[in-house]
Design an enzyme around this catalytic site. Structure first.
Site, PDB file in Angstrom:
ATOM      1  N   SER A  27       0.760  -1.041  -0.134  1.00  0.00           N
ATOM      2  CA  SER A  27      -0.013  -0.010  -0.029  1.00  0.00           C
ATOM      3  C   SER A  27       0.874   1.271   0.108  1.00  0.00           C
ATOM      4  O   SER A  27       1.707   1.330  -1.025  1.00  0.00           O
ATOM      5  CB  SER A  27      -1.162  -0.067   1.206  1.00  0.00           C
ATOM      6  OG  SER A  27      -2.061   0.779   1.018  1.00  0.00           O
ATOM      7  N   HIS A  80      -7.309  -5.858  -0.503  1.00  0.00           N
ATOM      8  CA  HIS A  80      -5.990  -4.935  -0.445  1.00  0.00           C
ATOM      9  C   HIS A  80      -5.537  -5.587   0.809  1.00  0.00           C
ATOM     10  O   HIS A  80      -5.770  -5.113   2.016  1.00  0.00           O
ATOM     11  CB  HIS A  80      -6.620  -3.530  -0.150  1.00  0.00           C
ATOM     12  CG  HIS A  80      -5.565  -2.526  -0.090  1.00  0.00           C
ATOM     13  ND1 HIS A  80      -4.704  -2.280  -1.123  1.00  0.00           N
ATOM     14  CD2 HIS A  80      -5.043  -1.957   1.277  1.00  0.00           C
ATOM     15  CE1 HIS A  80      -3.654  -1.112  -0.665  1.00  0.00           C
ATOM     16  NE2 HIS A  80      -4.049  -1.090   0.587  1.00  0.00           N
TER      17      HIS A  80
END
Length: 418
Positions: free
Chosen positions: A258, A399
């Site tokens: 991320s 994610h």
């Protein structure tokens, strides 16, 4: 020759425009011209490694440094490290644990952060994955000998974090993201750092590494100076100063997920000592092409996280078409060292196709060095990795970082490490 991109029929199902006019519809991606890697800003063609290294690479790096991530405004006065703990019986005797404190000093001020290292005892000189964690070194393992960070942490109701303080309750809460035993069993080590000890992730430049470099009465970086991503990349490079001198470590692959994937890419671009670079779901400002305006955009990221990038990057808010660079050029700065870009099928915010295309177009520079990249622009199937010097996979799921991701990274790393 500039590449005209018109992309349709995204593998991930089109979702239309969500709240806030976020584009998840591939048919709404604007037509754009992708900046050519092989033509300099002055229009000169780049045809050799030497021309790339001495001309094109340098000017692209300078642009990203001054206009996107921000320039580190000087050199440290003093750098030191100290082995504060070592034990040969970690993970039921299969690992050597080291805990190292890194201290950075400038202008009579200092910052100290800690590296937690696990090394496989069966491999006396092991390659390691170096990566930041989000809530403290104690969260990646259930090991009771890893102290709880005293640094500022983001509040998280699910983790029981209030008043920005970690507690014993948070020990081991992120073990699922760090396949430590699998790394050890495969001959790899792990070195991890809590990123908040280098620079707390908040829109406040009063703590972390930034104030070390302030001049009198300065309270924040100048327009083209470093944001937090550049500061985190700087911290990774300073960790490398120790790791490259540890006799039990052979090579270091920098990894990030991320926002920390963005930092890993910038660290890999600016510091050639890293043997390889891994971007896991890094999205906008990381591996994904900015000009696609799919999912998170430059304006959205600069508005939500105004401290991540240099202030000079904000002039491209809702104005990506005028950017003279794009993220495939960031990836190309890592050449010829191995690069892995990974996405998740449900992580549309990070624009998986944009991440893939960025790796594909960066591959032209790898070819200058005789390295294999991603030759086709055809999006690969889910859970079907493409692994060359430039590698890519998109997996099922959201994610996150999973065991599947780490399995692919280790398989890939074994192909180029001695």
């Amino acid at each position: 020759m500039k590449i005209q991109i018109t992309l349709v029929l995204l593998f991930i199902s089109c979702m239309g425009f969500a709240q806030g006019n976020t584009n998840y519809d591939e048919t709404q991606v604007p037509k754009f011209t992708l900046p050519d890697l092989m033509t300099s800003f002055s229009g000169n063609p780049i045809t050799t490694e030497k021309e790339w290294e001495e001309n094109r690479r340098y000017e692209i790096l300078q642009f990203f440094e001054k206009q996107v991530y921000g320039k580190v405004p000087g050199r440290l006065d003093e750098y030191s490290y100290k082995l504060i703990e070592e034990n040969n019986k970690a993970y039921n005797g299969k690992a050597r644990r080291k805990q190292v404190a890194i201290t950075l000093k400038k202008n009579k001020k200092s910052v100290t952060y800690n590296i937690l290292i696990y090394l496989p005892k069966k491999n006396p000189t092991a390659p390691v994955f170096l990566g930041y964690n989000f809530y403290g070194n104690h969260t990646v393992t259930n090991d009771p000998e890893v102290p709880i960070t005293k640094a500022w942490v983001a509040n998280n109701e699910a983790f029981g974090i209030t008043d920005h303080k970690a507690s014993e309750r948070t020990r081991g809460i992120r073990t699922h993201r760090w396949a430590i035993e699998k790394m050890l069993d495969n001959g790899f080590g792990l070195a991890t750092i809590y990123y908040g000890e280098v620079d707390p992730d908040k829109n406040d430049f009063s703590d972390g590494v930034h104030p070390l470099f302030y001049r009198e009465e300065q309270t924040q970086p100048k327009t083209n100076e470093w944001g937090s991503i550049s500061a985190w990349a700087f911290g990774l490079s300073k960790a490398m100063d120790y790791l490259e001198n540890d006799a039990n470590i052979s090579n270091v692959i920098v990894f990030g997920h991320s926002r920390l994937g963005k930092a890993a890419l910038w660290a890999g671009a600016t510091d050639k000592r890293f043997a390889g670079v891994i971007s896991n779901n890094s999205g906008c400002g990381g591996a994904a092409l900015s000009k696609r305006r799919f999912g998170e955009t430059v304006e959205k990221i600069n508005t939500s996280f105004p401290h991540w990038f240099a202030d000079s990057f904000k002039k491209y808010n809702n104005n990506e078409r005028t950017l003279p660079v794009d993220q495939h050029q960031l990836l190309a700065l890592i050449a010829p060292r191995p690069l892995y870009v990974a996405s998740a099928a449900e992580d549309t915010w990070a624009d998986p196709r944009g991440e893939f295309l960025s790796a594909h177009y960066a591959s032209s520079v790898y070819k200058l060095y005789g390295k294999s990249g991603i030759d086709t622009a055809d999006f690969p199937e889910v859970n079907k990795p493409v692994q060359h010097t430039v590698a890519y996979h998109i997996r099922t799921g959201k994610h996150d970082v999973t065991d599947y991701d780490w399995e692919q990274y280790m398989t890939w790393a074994k192909t180029f490490l001695p």
